[in-house]
Design a protein around this motif. Structure first.
Motif, short mmCIF file in Angstrom:
data_model
loop_
_atom_site.label_atom_id
_atom_site.label_comp_id
_atom_site.label_asym_id
_atom_site.label_seq_id
_atom_site.Cartn_x
_atom_site.Cartn_y
_atom_site.Cartn_z
N ARG A 188 -27.42 42.85 -12.53
CA ARG A 188 -26.39 43.33 -11.61
C ARG A 188 -26.76 42.99 -10.15
NH1 ARG A 188 -25.98 47.70 -15.44
NH2 ARG A 188 -27.62 48.85 -14.34
N SER A 189 -28.04 43.04 -9.83
CA SER A 189 -28.49 42.66 -8.50
C SER A 189 -28.20 41.19 -8.22
CB SER A 189 -29.99 42.93 -8.36
OG SER A 189 -30.45 42.54 -7.09
N ARG B 238 -24.54 40.83 -7.44
CA ARG B 238 -24.24 41.25 -6.06
C ARG B 238 -24.59 40.15 -5.06
NH1 ARG B 238 -26.00 46.32 -8.06
NH2 ARG B 238 -28.15 45.95 -7.36
N SER B 239 -25.69 39.45 -5.30
CA SER B 239 -26.07 38.34 -4.41
C SER B 239 -25.01 37.24 -4.43
CB SER B 239 -27.43 37.77 -4.82
OG SER B 239 -28.46 38.71 -4.63
N ARG C 17 -21.09 34.25 -12.08
CA ARG C 17 -20.84 35.69 -12.13
C ARG C 17 -20.33 36.11 -13.51
NH1 ARG C 17 -16.26 38.61 -11.26
NH2 ARG C 17 -16.52 40.76 -10.50
N VAL D 17 -18.77 41.19 -0.82
CA VAL D 17 -19.43 42.44 -0.42
C VAL D 17 -20.52 42.14 0.60
CG1 VAL D 17 -19.04 43.60 -2.64
CG2 VAL D 17 -21.12 42.26 -2.31
N GLU E 242 -21.84 37.68 -5.13
CA GLU E 242 -20.65 38.20 -4.45
C GLU E 242 -20.82 38.14 -2.93
OE1 GLU E 242 -20.31 42.02 -6.33
OE2 GLU E 242 -18.89 41.26 -7.83
N MET E 243 -22.04 38.33 -2.46
CA MET E 243 -22.31 38.18 -1.03
C MET E 243 -22.18 36.71 -0.61
SD MET E 243 -25.52 40.78 -0.53
CE MET E 243 -25.69 40.45 1.24
#
Length: 428
Positions: free
Chosen positions: A398-399, A402-403, A157, A411, A405-406
Motif C-alpha cells: 500500500r505504501s 501511495r508513492s 497501481r 495525493v 499516486e504521488m
C-alpha cells in the motif's frame, strides 16, 4: 468557483491573439460583450462591444461546454486581431464585467488538474512543451503530455492493488483452509512492477539532459584553439581569442541545437600549471565542469598526456589541422576542417545515449519511483518470512501504491503545486 480570464497567447503584436474565459459564468460574461448571443458549444463571428456600445473588434469566438474543455469548465475563447491596442481594450472590457477576475499564473492548467483533465506529470510536461526548443525536447514532452507516465503508473497501481488484495484475502481467512497459495502470484506481480520501475528510474538522468541540455566540454592546453573551435561551432564570436596563453579564464557556455538535441558547449580555461591566482581559479573550475560534462572533446597532441581521465564516448583530436599533413584525426576551428565530422560524432553519441530514455523525465518522478521500489523490496523480504507477516507485507505494498499516486499528483503534492504553476504564464 470564480470565473477567470486572461490573454492565452504571447504578449506583443501578432496576426491573431487569443483571450480565454473559464468558469461557470464564462458564457454569460462573453454574451455581455458580444453583439448577439453565443451557443453553449460552437463557434461564430461576433462584434465585441464596449460598455457604451462602441465596437472593440470583430472576433472569431469559440465556446466549449463543461466538461469537454481544457479546464473541464465552461470556456469561451476570443480570437481577436493581435494588435496591442485591441488586446488591451478587450481585456479592459472584461475587467469591468461583473463576477470576472484576471487569472493567476497557471490557473487554467491548475483547474485542468483539479478537474481531472490532466495529471501532475502531464502538467509538468505541458510546461516542458511550452519551453521546448529542440525536436527531442518536443517529442519527450509530448509523450508525457499524452498520458504516457500516467498510464504506466496506473498499470503498476492496478497490479499492486491486486497483489495487496490477494494477501489480505489470505489474512481474512487465516483460520480457514485457503485452497490456493497466493505467494507465487504476489511475488510475480511485485517483481514485474519493481523491474519496470528500475528501468524507468535509470532513464530519468537522460530525460533530464534532453530537457535541460547535454553539456560538451572542449578541453586542452592553453592556446590550442579551444575558443576558436567554439566560435566556429557557434557560428559567432562567443569567446575571445588571442595568441596569448591563458586568455580564457572562465567557462564560456554556448547553447545550440545539434541534430535535434539541446547541447551546451563549454569552452574551458587551458589546463596548465600557473602562478596566476585568477587563472588558477579558472583552471580549477574548468576541471570540475569538464568532469561533470556528458561528453568531452580533448584537443591534444598524439604523444601528449591528458590530465583528466577520458570517459566512454569522449573524443580525442589533434588541434590546428590547417598546419598538419594528416587531417583524419585533427581539427581546425580556424578553417573549419574536421568540424562537420566532429558535429556528427557528438550528435551520434548523444543520440545513442538518448535511446536509453524512458517516460519519466524529472527528479521528482525518480524519487517517487525509488520510494515505491523500496517499499516493494521490503514487501518481498517480508513475504519470505511466512504468512504470519502478510499484514506487514500488505502495508508495504500500500505504501508503494501511495508513492505511485504521488507520482501523478493524486495525493500528497499540495506543497508542490504553487511552485509548479508559478512558472506558467497568466493565460496557461
Amino acid at each position: 468557483m470564480d470565473t477567470i480570464f486572461a490573454l492565452a497567447s504571447a504578449q506583443g503584436k501578432a496576426g491573431v491573439s487569443v483571450i480565454r474565459i473559464s468558469g461557470p459564468l464564462a458564457l454569460t460574461a462573453a454574451n455581455q460583450i458580444c453583439d448577439h448571443p453565443l451557443p453553449a458549444k460552437g463557434r461564430g463571428l461576433r462584434c465585441l462591444l464596449d460598455l457604451d456600445g462602441s465596437q472593440l473588434d470583430e472576433a472569431l469566438v469559440l465556446s466549449f461546454a463543461a466538461p469537454a474543455s481544457f479546464t473541464g469548465e465552461n470556456i469561451v475563447e476570443f480570437q481577436v486581431h493581435g494588435s496591442t491596442a485591441v488586446v488591451s481594450a478587450v481585456l479592459d472590457r472584461l475587467t469591468k464585467t461583473p463576477d470576472l477576475r484576471l487569472a493567476e499564473p497557471g490557473e487554467f492548467t491548475r483547474r485542468a488538474l483539479e478537474n481531472g483533465k490532466l495529471d501532475l506529470a502531464q502538467v509538468e510536461a505541458l510546461a516542458d512543451l511550452i519551453d521546448a526548443e529542440t525536436e527531442a525536447q518536443r517529442k519527450q514532452a509530448q509523450v508525457v503530455l499524452s498520458g504516457g507516465l500516467g498510464q504506466l503508473a496506473e498499470r503498476w497501481r492496478v497490479d499492486l492493488i491486486r497483489a495487496a488484495s490477494l494477501i489480505e484475502v489470505t489474512i481474512d481467512f487465516a483460520d480457514e483452509d485457503v485452497p490456493v497459495d497466493v505467494t507465487p502470484e504476489v511475488t510475480a506481480l511485485l517483481s514485474a512492477v519493481a523491474q519496470d520501475l528500475q528501468a524507468e528510474t535509470e532513464g530519468v538522468k537522460i530525460a533530464e539532459r534532453i530537457r535541460d541540455g547535454f553539456e560538451v566540454a572542449i578541453i586542452g592546453a592553453p592556446n590550442v584553439g579551444k575558443s576558436t573551435l567554439l566560435n566556429m561551432l557557434a557560428g559567432r564570436e562567443a569567446a575571445i581569442t588571442s595568441e596569448y596563453a591563458g586568455t580564457t579564464r572562465d567557462v564560456i557556455e554556448v547553447r545550440m541545437d545539434l541534430g535535434g538535441l539541446p547541447v551546451t558547449l563549454l569552452d574551458t580555461a587551458g589546463l596548465r600549471d600557473t602562478d596566476d591566482h585568477v587563472e588558477g581559479i579558472g583552471i580549477e573550475l574548468a576541471r570540475k565542469r569538464a568532469e561533470q560534462a556528458d561528453l568531452r572533446v580533448f584537443l591534444v597532441e598524439l604523444d601528449e598526456a591528458i590530465d583528466l581521465k577520458m570517459q566512454p564516448g569522449d573524443i580525442r583530436l589533434q588541434p590546428k589541422a590547417d598546419m598538419r599533413q594528416d587531417s583524419d584525426s585533427s581539427i581546425s576551428g580556424k578553417t573549419g576542417q574536421g568540424v562537420n565530422r566532429l558535429v556528427s560524432h557528438i550528435s551520434d553519441t548523444l543520440k545513442d545515449r538518448s535511446t536509453q530514455v524512458g517516460v519519466a523525465t524529472r527528479t521528482r518522478h525518480r524519487e517517487m519511483m525509488l520510494a515505491a521500489m523500496r517499499s516493494l523490496t521490503e514487501a518481498q523480504l517480508v513475504l519470505q518470512r511466512g504468512s504470519e507477516f502478510y499484514e506487514i507485507a500488505a502495508e508495504d505494498i500500500r505504501s508503494a501504491v501511495r508513492s505511485l499516486e504521488m507520482l501523478v499528483g493524486r495525493v500528497g503534492v499540495e506543497n508542490l503545486l504553487d511552485e509548479i504553476f508559478s512558472s506558467f504564464c497568466l493565460g496557461k
